[in-house]
Design an enzyme around this catalytic site. Structure first.
Site, PDB file in Angstrom:
ATOM      1  N   SER A  39     -13.689 -11.411  15.227  1.00  0.00           N
ATOM      2  CA  SER A  39     -13.371 -12.597  14.952  1.00  0.00           C
ATOM      3  C   SER A  39     -14.037 -13.795  16.132  1.00  0.00           C
ATOM      4  O   SER A  39     -14.178 -14.655  15.779  1.00  0.00           O
ATOM      5  CB  SER A  39     -11.786 -12.742  15.790  1.00  0.00           C
ATOM      6  OG  SER A  39     -10.990 -12.177  14.650  1.00  0.00           O
ATOM      7  N   LYS A  52      -0.101 -14.259  20.109  1.00  0.00           N
ATOM      8  CA  LYS A  52       0.301 -13.540  18.857  1.00  0.00           C
ATOM      9  C   LYS A  52       1.376 -14.278  18.222  1.00  0.00           C
ATOM     10  O   LYS A  52       2.259 -15.031  18.733  1.00  0.00           O
ATOM     11  CB  LYS A  52       0.861 -12.123  19.191  1.00  0.00           C
ATOM     12  CG  LYS A  52       0.888 -11.242  18.408  1.00  0.00           C
ATOM     13  CD  LYS A  52      -0.762 -10.708  18.059  1.00  0.00           C
ATOM     14  CE  LYS A  52      -0.674  -9.704  17.329  1.00  0.00           C
ATOM     15  NZ  LYS A  52      -1.943  -8.728  17.453  1.00  0.00           N
ATOM     16  N   LYS A  91      -6.035 -16.593  21.518  1.00  0.00           N
ATOM     17  CA  LYS A  91      -6.292 -15.763  20.062  1.00  0.00           C
ATOM     18  C   LYS A  91      -5.568 -14.765  20.077  1.00  0.00           C
ATOM     19  O   LYS A  91      -4.726 -14.135  20.908  1.00  0.00           O
ATOM     20  CB  LYS A  91      -7.945 -15.200  20.428  1.00  0.00           C
ATOM     21  CG  LYS A  91      -8.438 -14.721  19.319  1.00  0.00           C
ATOM     22  CD  LYS A  91      -9.387 -15.654  18.344  1.00  0.00           C
ATOM     23  CE  LYS A  91      -9.792 -15.167  17.248  1.00  0.00           C
ATOM     24  NZ  LYS A  91      -8.758 -15.153  16.324  1.00  0.00           N
TER      25      LYS A  91
END
Ligand code: GLU
Length: 476
Positions: free
Chosen positions: A364, A107, A71
């Site tokens: 999130s 990322k 993530k």
């Protein structure tokens, strides 16, 4: 921002990691396995715009797959490069572990200045970037789930989600391929404010323990504390707004791209935000004094400094002049490893990025769960909760009638108590709990071990232990 004689952003993160690992007893080789980035993909693609083909460079770095999906946000900025996305991906691993979001770290970034493009052009570019990533499973609900970061927001996430759905027409979980979507495209209430809200909750938790307040040489509560915030983007804006509107803090400085605003009295954050939207910068804002050399305001006298913009803004060139006794890193990596050492020696308390800005990925996580469960939080229980509260209110009302003037319910109590929690209330409650629990795990180390003299080391220790435990469980 990089300063001569300082390590790169990724090296800076590694140096901080190494400081913590030196205090641990990890099996040989595991330290390196955790530290290194597993893979970084570079994609170059062309988009036809304004009559010619423009080539763009984008990255998606996967730092650790000890948990999947991995993530982390996607950043749009001209400063994007491999070193930066790798540093940011590493921070995502530690951040997710610390707040117990069940993800590995990743990322992405696209080297672009989004302000130079029209909306329809940005859509074309974003869809093409998403296509390049999705076809390599670098966007995928169970493998890699991007989110907003600097230069991106709900709009870009909606394009990415739609692009993924078009490429995977039978995937019932397609919406969970990205978070930070608008509410009408599978998003969750409270995601936009989440990172700033998390900064507020982090500070509230800091001020709950006298030992922490003492370490910073401060006293009292958030009420009346003088705050300087750097960057009035999504994170800085929400943090400053909530702290001033709800906790009584005074926003005495706002640093932006074109300069800074300072004031003795608290600055109206919403008014500044509106001014920036209209005029493109803070210059000329009537309610405060304009300072052309914006970064110099980082060195002004205040109680709490909130760097909420770029990495590396507090570095060897200004660290010794920073006066704030408490810094909370709302941005990723705003303090370089060298500056961190100088500040530690001065006794400045730093609430580190991997914790301070974890509110975004926490919400999130809630959004991803919502997408996978295909139901809004609170939908099943809200009215039932209200019906039970109604029973209590009815009983109290009987008492109220019986006791006459001697007792009555407080004004607004009925209305407040009757309201069952909707999605926003539940998200905020889950975020608050996450931020408190994670802070407490750092605090325990900070005060419980003489060798741990700062919150950053404490944060690394807690998170590296968690990552190491999941590697061990996998048999590594
Ligand atoms: N870009 C944000 C961060 O740096 C959010 C990441 C996410 O929600 O996955 O933490």
């Amino acid at each position: 921002m990089s300063v001569k004689n300082e390590p790169s952003f990724r090296e800076s993160v590694d140096l901080m990691f190494n400081r913590a690992v030196a205090l641990m007893d990890l099996p040989p080789g595991l330290e390196e396995k955790i530290r290194v980035c597993n893979a970084t993909y570079t994609v170059r693609f062309g988009v036809r715009l304004r009559g010619s083909i423009h080539t763009f460079t984008g990255y998606r770095s996967v730092h650790s797959e000890h948990m999947e999906p991995v993530k982390g946000g996607i950043r749009y900025s001209m400063g994007v490069n491999q070193d930066e996305v790798e540093a940011l991906a590493a921070l995502m691993t530690y951040k997710c572990a610390l707040v117990e979001a069940p993800f590995g770290g990743s990322k992405g970034g696209l080297r672009i200045d989004p302000r130079e493009y029209e909306e329809h052009e940005l859509e074309l570019i974003t869809r093409r970037f998403a296509y390049e990533l999705a076809k390599r499973d670098l966007i995928h609900p169970s493998q890699n789930v991007p989110a907003p970061d600097m230069g991106t927001g709900e709009r870009e996430m909606a394009w990415i989600a739609d692009q993924y759905s078009r490429m995977n027409t039978t995937d019932i979980n397609a919406k969970a391929c990205v978070t930070g979507k608008p509410l009408n495209a599978g998003g969750i209430s409270g995601r936009v404010e989440a990172t700033g809200r998390g900064v507020q909750y982090a500070l509230q938790e800091f001020f709950r323990d006298k030992r922490d307040i003492d370490k910073a040489g401060m006293s009292g509560t958030l009420d009346g504390k003088r705050v300087i915030v750097q960057g009035l983007g999504n994170v800085g804006y929400h943090a400053a707004k909530f702290l001033s509107e709800e906790d009584g803090s005074q926003i005495v400085g706002i640093i932006e791209r074109d300069g800074a605003l300072v004031s003795e009295k608290s600055i109206d954050v919403d008014a500044v935000r509106d001014w920036i939207v209209k005029h493109g910068g803070v210059k000329g804002f009537p309610g405060a004094t304009y300072v052309e050399n914006g970064v110099s305001v980082l060195e002004e006298d205040c109680d709490i400094l909130i760097p909420a913009a770029l990495e590396g803004v507090i570095n060897l060139s200004n660290a010794d002049r920073i006066k704030a006794p408490l810094i909370i890193e709302a941005a990723n990596g705003p303090v370089t490893a060298g500056a961190d050492e100088i500040l530690r020696d001065k006794g400045t308390v730093i609430i580190p990025d991997m914790y301070a800005n974890a509110g975004g990925v926490t919400v999130s996580y809630f959004e991803w769960v919502k997408n996978l469960s295909h139901i809004r939080f609170g939908r099943m229980q809200r009215r039932q909760e209200e019906a039970r509260h109604q029973l209590v209110i009815d009983e109290l009302q009987r008492l109220d009638d019986y006791l006459g003037d001697a007792w009555s319910m407080s004004p607004n109590f009925k209305q407040k108590y009757l309201q069952g929690a909707g999605e926003l209330e539940l998200v905020r409650s889950g975020l608050d709990d996450t931020m408190r629990t994670a802070y407490q795990s750092m605090r325990e180390r900070w005060h419980g071990d003489d060798k741990v003299t700062d919150l950053r080391t404490a944060a690394y220790l807690v998170s590296i232990e968690k990552v190491a435990a999941s590697y061990r469980a996998k048999g590594l």
